[in-house]
Design a protein around this motif. Structure first.
Motif, PDB file in Angstrom:
ATOM      1  N   SER A  59      19.383  18.150  52.486  1.00 49.24           N
ATOM      2  CA  SER A  59      20.335  17.876  51.411  1.00 49.24           C
ATOM      3  C   SER A  59      19.675  17.092  50.286  1.00 49.24           C
ATOM      4  O   SER A  59      19.925  17.340  49.108  1.00 49.24           O
ATOM      5  N   ALA A  60      18.830  16.135  50.650  1.00 50.50           N
ATOM      6  CA  ALA A  60      18.136  15.335  49.646  1.00 50.50           C
ATOM      7  C   ALA A  60      17.193  16.191  48.808  1.00 50.50           C
ATOM      8  O   ALA A  60      17.032  15.976  47.607  1.00 50.50           O
ATOM      9  N   GLU A  94      18.995  10.396  45.617  1.00 50.16           N
ATOM     10  CA  GLU A  94      19.128   9.022  45.146  1.00 50.16           C
ATOM     11  C   GLU A  94      19.793   8.143  46.208  1.00 50.16           C
ATOM     12  O   GLU A  94      19.367   7.010  46.442  1.00 50.16           O
ATOM     13  N   LEU A  95      20.815   8.673  46.859  1.00 51.00           N
ATOM     14  CA  LEU A  95      21.490   7.924  47.918  1.00 51.00           C
ATOM     15  C   LEU A  95      20.538   7.636  49.068  1.00 51.00           C
ATOM     16  O   LEU A  95      20.499   6.516  49.598  1.00 51.00           O
ATOM     17  N   LEU A  96      19.760   8.646  49.454  1.00 48.58           N
ATOM     18  CA  LEU A  96      18.815   8.479  50.551  1.00 48.58           C
ATOM     19  C   LEU A  96      17.724   7.479  50.169  1.00 48.58           C
ATOM     20  O   LEU A  96      17.321   6.644  50.986  1.00 48.58           O
ATOM     21  N   LYS A  97      17.253   7.559  48.929  1.00 45.11           N
ATOM     22  CA  LYS A  97      16.214   6.631  48.473  1.00 45.11           C
ATOM     23  C   LYS A  97      16.702   5.188  48.553  1.00 45.11           C
ATOM     24  O   LYS A  97      15.986   4.297  49.020  1.00 45.11           O
ATOM     25  N   GLU A  98      17.931   4.954  48.098  1.00 45.89           N
ATOM     26  CA  GLU A  98      18.466   3.599  48.122  1.00 45.89           C
ATOM     27  C   GLU A  98      18.594   3.083  49.552  1.00 45.89           C
ATOM     28  O   GLU A  98      18.262   1.925  49.840  1.00 45.89           O
ATOM     29  N   LEU A  99      19.072   3.944  50.445  1.00 41.72           N
ATOM     30  CA  LEU A  99      19.229   3.538  51.838  1.00 41.72           C
ATOM     31  C   LEU A  99      17.882   3.217  52.472  1.00 41.72           C
ATOM     32  O   LEU A  99      17.725   2.169  53.112  1.00 41.72           O
ATOM     33  N   MET A 100      16.904   4.096  52.299  1.00 42.62           N
ATOM     34  CA  MET A 100      15.610   3.900  52.930  1.00 42.62           C
ATOM     35  C   MET A 100      14.882   2.689  52.357  1.00 42.62           C
ATOM     36  O   MET A 100      14.224   1.947  53.089  1.00 42.62           O
ATOM     37  N   THR A 101      15.019   2.481  51.049  1.00 43.90           N
ATOM     38  CA  THR A 101      14.375   1.321  50.429  1.00 43.90           C
ATOM     39  C   THR A 101      14.967   0.024  50.957  1.00 43.90           C
ATOM     40  O   THR A 101      14.241  -0.927  51.284  1.00 43.90           O
ATOM     41  N   ARG A 102      16.288   0.000  51.051  1.00 45.47           N
ATOM     42  CA  ARG A 102      16.973  -1.223  51.470  1.00 45.47           C
ATOM     43  C   ARG A 102      16.843  -1.480  52.963  1.00 45.47           C
ATOM     44  O   ARG A 102      16.560  -2.601  53.396  1.00 45.47           O
ATOM     45  N   GLU A 103      17.045  -0.443  53.763  1.00 45.14           N
ATOM     46  CA  GLU A 103      17.181  -0.639  55.203  1.00 45.14           C
ATOM     47  C   GLU A 103      15.887  -0.436  55.994  1.00 45.14           C
ATOM     48  O   GLU A 103      15.787  -0.919  57.119  1.00 45.14           O
ATOM     49  N   LEU A 104      14.905   0.277  55.420  1.00 47.24           N
ATOM     50  CA  LEU A 104      13.681   0.548  56.178  1.00 47.24           C
ATOM     51  C   LEU A 104      12.436  -0.012  55.494  1.00 47.24           C
ATOM     52  O   LEU A 104      11.711  -0.807  56.085  1.00 47.24           O
TER      53      LEU A 104
END
Length: 204
Positions: free
Chosen positions: A112-113, A121-131
């Motif tokens: 989907s990304a 963009e949603l995936l990027k924000e999640l991965m940057t913040r959480e991983l």
């Protein structure tokens, strides 16, 4: 207005039912093939209730990503000595992709990304913040954020070749062999010498 017969009221359990239906749809139909009405129908609620809890399809997808991506399980691999961090990350990463529950969800999110900029963009924000954030904070070397990004780029490429495109013989190699081959490179990115001395690196 009276509630439709068989429709579930707006409570936390209803929200979870909607989210489960959304995750199932995003996994099987992708972002483009998922609609608010279809999710509501599967969850047994009115579409207005989906909008009440999540506000939009993008927000629903963001919640689904957070409920789908096993980021916390990957972050657990950070615990331990730096010397073997690369091996722990690769082994846990492959284990998640090969898990019958997590693997299809990971594949759906990555596909989907790749197809939808908003999803990316949603995936990027999640991965940057959480991983990437936790990985960078765990490192004692310079350019920690860049190191995390380089390692992540290799892991994502590995997943694409092995699990999405299924290119042989990589797709069929035993996981232990893949770990043994890939982990040293990941370890170098995380703790080895990098030629970034002349670069101007602005961390996020």
């Amino acid at each position: 207005m009276a509630e439709e017969r068989g429709r579930r009221p707006g409570n936390p359990q209803t929200r979870e039912s909607i989210l489960e239906a959304a995750i199932e749809s995003f996994v099987t139909e992708g972002y483009g093939g998922t609609t608010i009405r279809a999710v509501a129908r599967t969850a047994g609620v009115d579409p207005a209730l989906v909008m009440h809890f999540f506000g939009s399809k993008d927000k629903l997808f963001e919640a689904a990503i957070n409920g789908t991506m096993p980021v916390a399980l990957l972050v657990e691999a950070i615990d331990g000595d730096e010397e073997h961090l690369g091996e722990r990350l690769v082994r846990r990463y492959l284990g998640l992709w090969e898990d019958p529950v997590h693997g299809p969800k990971l594949a759906a999110v990555v596909r989907s990304a790749a197809a939808t900029p908003a999803t990316a963009e949603l995936l990027k924000e999640l991965m940057t913040r959480e991983l990437l954030g936790p990985v960078a904070r765990s490192l004692s070397h310079d350019h920690a954020h860049i190191r995390g990004l380089l390692a992540a780029s290799q892991l994502l490429g590995l997943a694409a070749m092995r699990y999405l495109l299924k290119i042989e013989p990589l797709a069929s190699l035993p996981a232990d062999l893949v770990v043994a081959a890939v982990a040293p490179g990941i370890q170098r990115y995380l703790t080895g010498t990098l030629s970034l001395a002349e670069a101007t690196v602005v961390p996020r």
